[in-house]
Design an enzyme around this catalytic site. Structure first.
Site, PDB file in Angstrom:
ATOM      1  N   ARG A   1       8.366 -28.121  -4.803  1.00  0.00           N
ATOM      2  CA  ARG A   1       7.868 -28.130  -3.324  1.00  0.00           C
ATOM      3  C   ARG A   1       8.966 -28.367  -2.490  1.00  0.00           C
ATOM      4  O   ARG A   1       9.084 -28.254  -0.793  1.00  0.00           O
ATOM      5  CB  ARG A   1       6.185 -28.655  -2.866  1.00  0.00           C
ATOM      6  CG  ARG A   1       5.464 -27.782  -3.834  1.00  0.00           C
ATOM      7  CD  ARG A   1       3.665 -28.696  -3.525  1.00  0.00           C
ATOM      8  NE  ARG A   1       3.159 -28.312  -1.451  1.00  0.00           N
ATOM      9  CZ  ARG A   1       3.404 -27.159  -1.218  1.00  0.00           C
ATOM     10  NH1 ARG A   1       2.620 -26.790  -1.976  1.00  0.00           N
ATOM     11  NH2 ARG A   1       2.710 -27.504  -0.449  1.00  0.00           N
TER      12      ARG A   1
ATOM     13  N   LEU B   1      16.886 -30.512  25.772  1.00  0.00           N
ATOM     14  CA  LEU B   1      15.801 -30.146  25.426  1.00  0.00           C
ATOM     15  C   LEU B   1      15.161 -31.266  24.982  1.00  0.00           C
ATOM     16  O   LEU B   1      15.670 -32.574  24.463  1.00  0.00           O
ATOM     17  CB  LEU B   1      15.993 -29.534  24.037  1.00  0.00           C
ATOM     18  CG  LEU B   1      15.355 -29.516  23.367  1.00  0.00           C
ATOM     19  CD1 LEU B   1      14.548 -28.246  23.474  1.00  0.00           C
ATOM     20  CD2 LEU B   1      15.850 -28.489  22.281  1.00  0.00           C
TER      21      LEU B   1
ATOM     22  N   HIS C   1      10.659 -28.021   1.615  1.00  0.00           N
ATOM     23  CA  HIS C   1      10.645 -29.115   2.882  1.00  0.00           C
ATOM     24  C   HIS C   1      12.450 -28.746   3.322  1.00  0.00           C
ATOM     25  O   HIS C   1      12.670 -29.336   4.366  1.00  0.00           O
ATOM     26  CB  HIS C   1       9.672 -30.197   2.997  1.00  0.00           C
ATOM     27  CG  HIS C   1       8.404 -30.363   2.292  1.00  0.00           C
ATOM     28  ND1 HIS C   1       7.869 -29.292   3.320  1.00  0.00           N
ATOM     29  CD2 HIS C   1       8.050 -30.517   1.158  1.00  0.00           C
ATOM     30  CE1 HIS C   1       6.343 -29.828   2.808  1.00  0.00           C
ATOM     31  NE2 HIS C   1       6.361 -30.018   1.241  1.00  0.00           N
TER      32      HIS C   1
ATOM     33  N   ASP D   1       4.762 -23.897   8.905  1.00  0.00           N
ATOM     34  CA  ASP D   1       3.843 -23.807   7.779  1.00  0.00           C
ATOM     35  C   ASP D   1       4.585 -22.741   6.860  1.00  0.00           C
ATOM     36  O   ASP D   1       5.423 -21.716   6.812  1.00  0.00           O
ATOM     37  CB  ASP D   1       2.404 -22.986   8.042  1.00  0.00           C
ATOM     38  CG  ASP D   1       1.815 -23.856   6.845  1.00  0.00           C
ATOM     39  OD1 ASP D   1       1.945 -23.789   5.992  1.00  0.00           O
ATOM     40  OD2 ASP D   1       0.874 -22.815   7.431  1.00  0.00           O
TER      41      ASP D   1
ATOM     42  N   TRP E   1       7.437 -20.893  -0.631  1.00  0.00           N
ATOM     43  CA  TRP E   1       8.918 -20.551  -0.302  1.00  0.00           C
ATOM     44  C   TRP E   1       9.215 -21.213  -1.355  1.00  0.00           C
ATOM     45  O   TRP E   1      10.092 -20.368  -2.262  1.00  0.00           O
ATOM     46  CB  TRP E   1       9.572 -20.981   0.773  1.00  0.00           C
ATOM     47  CG  TRP E   1      11.277 -20.252   0.888  1.00  0.00           C
ATOM     48  CD1 TRP E   1      11.501 -19.693   1.306  1.00  0.00           C
ATOM     49  CD2 TRP E   1      12.117 -21.668   0.473  1.00  0.00           C
ATOM     50  NE1 TRP E   1      13.238 -19.536   0.871  1.00  0.00           N
ATOM     51  CE2 TRP E   1      13.207 -20.768   0.678  1.00  0.00           C
ATOM     52  CE3 TRP E   1      12.666 -22.828  -0.580  1.00  0.00           C
ATOM     53  CZ2 TRP E   1      14.353 -20.862   0.027  1.00  0.00           C
ATOM     54  CZ3 TRP E   1      13.371 -22.863  -0.543  1.00  0.00           C
ATOM     55  CH2 TRP E   1      14.944 -22.161  -0.348  1.00  0.00           C
TER      56      TRP E   1
HETATM   57  C1  IPE Z   1      -0.084 -27.627   8.489  1.00  0.00           C
HETATM   58  O1  IPE Z   1       0.023 -27.011   8.051  1.00  0.00           O
HETATM   59  C2  IPE Z   1       0.668 -29.001   9.468  1.00  0.00           C
HETATM   60  C3  IPE Z   1       1.762 -28.848   8.832  1.00  0.00           C
HETATM   61  C4  IPE Z   1       2.472 -27.702   9.726  1.00  0.00           C
HETATM   62  C5  IPE Z   1       2.640 -29.856   9.623  1.00  0.00           C
HETATM   63  P1  IPE Z   1      -0.879 -27.407   6.431  1.00  0.00           P
HETATM   64  O2  IPE Z   1      -0.294 -26.454   5.326  1.00  0.00           O
HETATM   65  O3  IPE Z   1      -0.842 -28.473   6.436  1.00  0.00           O
HETATM   66  O4  IPE Z   1      -2.405 -26.726   7.393  1.00  0.00           O
HETATM   67  P2  IPE Z   1      -3.843 -25.759   6.684  1.00  0.00           P
HETATM   68  O5  IPE Z   1      -3.516 -26.742   5.335  1.00  0.00           O
HETATM   69  O6  IPE Z   1      -2.631 -25.002   5.791  1.00  0.00           O
HETATM   70  O7  IPE Z   1      -4.407 -25.416   7.787  1.00  0.00           O
HETATM   71  C1  IPE Z   2       4.777 -26.906   5.736  1.00  0.00           C
HETATM   72  O1  IPE Z   2       4.050 -26.743   4.527  1.00  0.00           O
HETATM   73  C2  IPE Z   2       4.807 -28.278   6.161  1.00  0.00           C
HETATM   74  C3  IPE Z   2       4.382 -29.110   5.652  1.00  0.00           C
HETATM   75  C4  IPE Z   2       2.754 -28.898   6.158  1.00  0.00           C
HETATM   76  C5  IPE Z   2       4.555 -31.106   5.974  1.00  0.00           C
HETATM   77  P1  IPE Z   2       3.658 -26.824   3.937  1.00  0.00           P
HETATM   78  O2  IPE Z   2       3.905 -27.854   2.332  1.00  0.00           O
HETATM   79  O3  IPE Z   2       2.090 -26.547   3.892  1.00  0.00           O
HETATM   80  O4  IPE Z   2       3.265 -25.395   2.567  1.00  0.00           O
HETATM   81  P2  IPE Z   2       2.339 -24.026   2.169  1.00  0.00           P
HETATM   82  O5  IPE Z   2       1.985 -23.794   3.039  1.00  0.00           O
HETATM   83  O6  IPE Z   2       1.407 -25.259   0.185  1.00  0.00           O
HETATM   84  O7  IPE Z   2       3.636 -23.278   0.977  1.00  0.00           O
HETATM   85 MG    MG Z   3       0.589 -25.138   4.572  1.00  0.00          MG
END
Ligand code: IPE
Ligand code: IPE
Ligand code: MG
Length: 261
Positions: free
Chosen positions: A48, A146, A52, A35, A40
């Site tokens: 965004r 793995l 990723h 997450d 970042w």
């Molecule tokens: C959890 O992250 C899912 C993944 C890392 C793929 P999210 O960013 O979607 O979770 P919430 O919304 O903060 O709970």
């Molecule tokens: C996690 O990063 C990746 C996915 C959920 C796909 P986020 O996209 O949730 O990043 P934040 O939480 O918005 O920073």
């Molecule tokens: Mg997130």
């Protein structure tokens, strides 16, 4: 007298951190909620998707370090069922990255001995992404070093719903009696049937929640939360998490003395 002050863990090099690990106490299965990619990118005024993309470098680091240390299973949460509620542009970008990663790196996965598998309702993925997923699963099926499991379109409650559906179906066909159902039996109907439960769960980005990940499997997993954003979570950060894990006392509901007797 030549007394050196004890070195702070933050000052130790990667080699020194690795040397501090007890090879006999490594987790067999590490699960990660990756997450913080969006934050970042936002911190750098980037879209965004740039976060990723950068996050894939952290995935590579996790795979190579797990291979080096002999950790047998790594499960990463890449896309949740709830993530389908994000803007279409972000979803399309993520699916594009998944395709790009699998098309450019499956040979590397094979060379490294990584078996790639997915868990989740992957039938919901766009067909081109799904084709790459199935191809990578097929082509790495014999790899044994793995077990890399990627949770895609995954929800922990949906997994339990799917397990219950499977159980009821088999009961209706007479393959199973209600008395036969116990915890190991339920485990056999989960997406993760071939994996041990995770020993360690890592969540990056400072959020301290599970977000519908591996609800059944995490019953006795050690949880590690770090403020580090996923694209910044590299080999060093995994070593720190492993060291903290090794300092934990896993009791499984028992008292300590009965564990050692
Ligand atoms: C959890 O992250 C899912 C993944 C890392 C793929 P999210 O960013 O979607 O979770 P919430 O919304 O903060 O709970
Ligand atoms: C996690 O990063 C990746 C996915 C959920 C796909 P986020 O996209 O949730 O990043 P934040 O939480 O918005 O920073
Ligand atoms: Mg997130």
């Amino acid at each position: 007298m030549d007394t050196q002050p004890p070195s702070r863990i933050d000052d130790l090099s990667e080699t020194e951190l690795t040397a501090k690990l007890d090879p006999d106490l490594l987790p067999k299965h590490v699960a990660i909620i990756m997450d913080g990619n969006g934050r970042w990118a936002e911190a750098r005024s980037l879209p965004r998707i740039a976060g990723h993309r950068e996050g894939i470098k952290s995935v590579r680091d996790m795979i190579s370090l797990c291979l080096e240390l002999g950790i047998q299973a790594l499960t990463i949460y890449a896309f949740s069922q709830e993530n389908w509620n994000r803007p279409t542009t972000e979803i399309d970008g993520l699916m594009g990255l998944l395709e790009h990663y699998l098309s450019t790196e499956r040979n590397k996965l094979i060379e490294q001995g990584v078996r790639f598998r997915t868990i989740g309702r992957t039938e919901a993925l766009p067909s081109s992404a799904l084709q790459w997923v199935r191809a990578a699963e097929r082509e790495t099926a014999r790899m044994e070093k793995l077990q890399l499991t990627v949770a895609l379109s995954y929800g922990g409650r949906a997994e339990i719903v799917d397990a219950v559906r499977g159980l009821v179906r088999d009961a209706q066909e007479g393959k199973l009696q209600p008395e036969d159902i116990d915890e190991p039996q339920i485990q056999q109907y989960l997406y993760t049937r071939s994996l041990p439960d995770p020993d360690l769960l890592i969540r990056t980005s400072g959020e301290t929640r599970i977000s519908n990940f591996l609800l059944w499997q995490l019953a006795y997993t050690e949880l590690y939360f770090t403020p580090t954003l996923w694209p910044d979570f590299r080999r060093r950060e995994l070593l720190l998490a492993l060291l903290e894990y090794q300092g934990r006392e896993r009791r499984f509901g028992r008292v300590f003395s009965s564990l050692s007797s």
